[in-house]
Design a protein around this motif. Structure first.
Motif, PDB file in Angstrom:
ATOM      1  N   GLU A 125       6.205  -4.498  -6.022  1.00  0.00           N
ATOM      2  CA  GLU A 125       6.781  -3.161  -6.160  1.00  0.00           C
ATOM      3  C   GLU A 125       5.784  -2.033  -5.894  1.00  0.00           C
ATOM      4  OE1 GLU A 125      10.010  -2.817  -6.320  1.00  0.00           O
ATOM      5  OE2 GLU A 125      10.071  -4.996  -6.326  1.00  0.00           O
ATOM      6  N   ILE A 126       4.531  -2.191  -6.268  1.00  0.00           N
ATOM      7  CA  ILE A 126       3.565  -1.105  -6.068  1.00  0.00           C
ATOM      8  C   ILE A 126       3.344  -0.866  -4.580  1.00  0.00           C
ATOM      9  CG2 ILE A 126       1.178  -0.372  -6.443  1.00  0.00           C
ATOM     10  CD1 ILE A 126       1.249  -1.950  -9.070  1.00  0.00           C
ATOM     11  N   LYS A 128       5.390  -1.591  -2.126  1.00  0.00           N
ATOM     12  CA  LYS A 128       6.603  -1.038  -1.531  1.00  0.00           C
ATOM     13  C   LYS A 128       6.793   0.430  -1.915  1.00  0.00           C
ATOM     14  CE  LYS A 128       8.860  -5.463  -1.087  1.00  0.00           C
ATOM     15  NZ  LYS A 128       9.906  -6.358  -1.553  1.00  0.00           N
ATOM     16  N   THR A 129       6.397   0.789  -3.117  1.00  0.00           N
ATOM     17  CA  THR A 129       6.437   2.194  -3.517  1.00  0.00           C
ATOM     18  C   THR A 129       5.471   3.013  -2.666  1.00  0.00           C
ATOM     19  OG1 THR A 129       7.012   1.575  -5.769  1.00  0.00           O
ATOM     20  CG2 THR A 129       6.118   3.781  -5.450  1.00  0.00           C
ATOM     21  N   TYR A 132       6.917   4.085   0.712  1.00  0.00           N
ATOM     22  CA  TYR A 132       7.833   5.221   0.687  1.00  0.00           C
ATOM     23  C   TYR A 132       7.146   6.529   0.294  1.00  0.00           C
ATOM     24  CZ  TYR A 132      11.486   1.712   0.995  1.00  0.00           C
ATOM     25  OH  TYR A 132      12.280   0.685   1.413  1.00  0.00           O
ATOM     26  N   ALA A 133       6.150   6.473  -0.567  1.00  0.00           N
ATOM     27  CA  ALA A 133       5.565   7.696  -1.114  1.00  0.00           C
ATOM     28  C   ALA A 133       4.365   8.216  -0.323  1.00  0.00           C
ATOM     29  CB  ALA A 133       5.144   7.467  -2.565  1.00  0.00           C
TER      30      ALA A 133
END
Length: 170
Positions: A125-126, A128-129, A132-133
């Motif tokens: 998750e980190i 993939k975040t 996007y960010a």
């Protein structure tokens, strides 16, 4: 042109997810090796886990920087304007600006994403975040440099069809 690149990486991302599923379920050593040569299979599995992540990253970033119709900027620029306004609003209470805070967030997110990728070779998750960010935070952190970068991207986007037409003779 970036819209075409984004849709191409969307298809490649879907294919990479299927390849990752097949390689991940391969079992003992893969294709008739009977468990021998585990390092090759391990490398193949790590590469198969990273392939969807790389395709996802390229797809998201292409869509972020693709020009929008009706003279709007890109999705990244619109999100960066909103994120910059929000960071300036919050940090303005403390006498700071949003640019340096966004730069610290970029550094922290890059380090966390690299750590996430290095722990098990699988983007969680980190990472993939971060996909996007990071484009939005980089535009906020760059401050006055961002319009020049976006102008360069739009110049490349507008000249690419002419270059392709000149090469193909059309």
């Amino acid at each position: 042109m970036l819209w075409i690149v984004g849709f191409t990486f969307l298809v490649l991302w879907k294919l990479a997810i299927k390849i990752d599923g097949k390689v991940g379920a391969g079992g003992r050593g893969g294709r008739g090796r009977g468990g021998v040569g585990g390092k090759d299979t391990s490398f193949a599995k790590r590469l198969a886990h990273l392939l969807p992540f790389i395709c996802l990253m390229m797809m998201v970033w292409a869509f972020y920087f693709a020009p929008l119709p009706f003279g709007l900027d890109s999705i990244a620029q619109l999100l960066a304007n909103f994120a910059g306004w929000l960071l300036d609003f919050v940090t303005g209470w403390f006498g700071l600006t949003g640019g340096p805070i966004a730069a610290v967030l970029v550094l922290a997110l890059v380090l966390l994403a690299l750590w996430d990728l290095c722990v098990d070779g699988k983007p969680d998750e980190i990472a993939k975040t971060a996909v996007y960010a990071l484009p939005v935070l980089v535009l906020v952190a760059s401050g006055p440099i961002a319009p020049f970068v976006l102008d360069l991207i739009q110049t490349i986007n507008s000249s690419t069809p002419r270059i392709a037409a000149a090469i193909t003779g059309g």
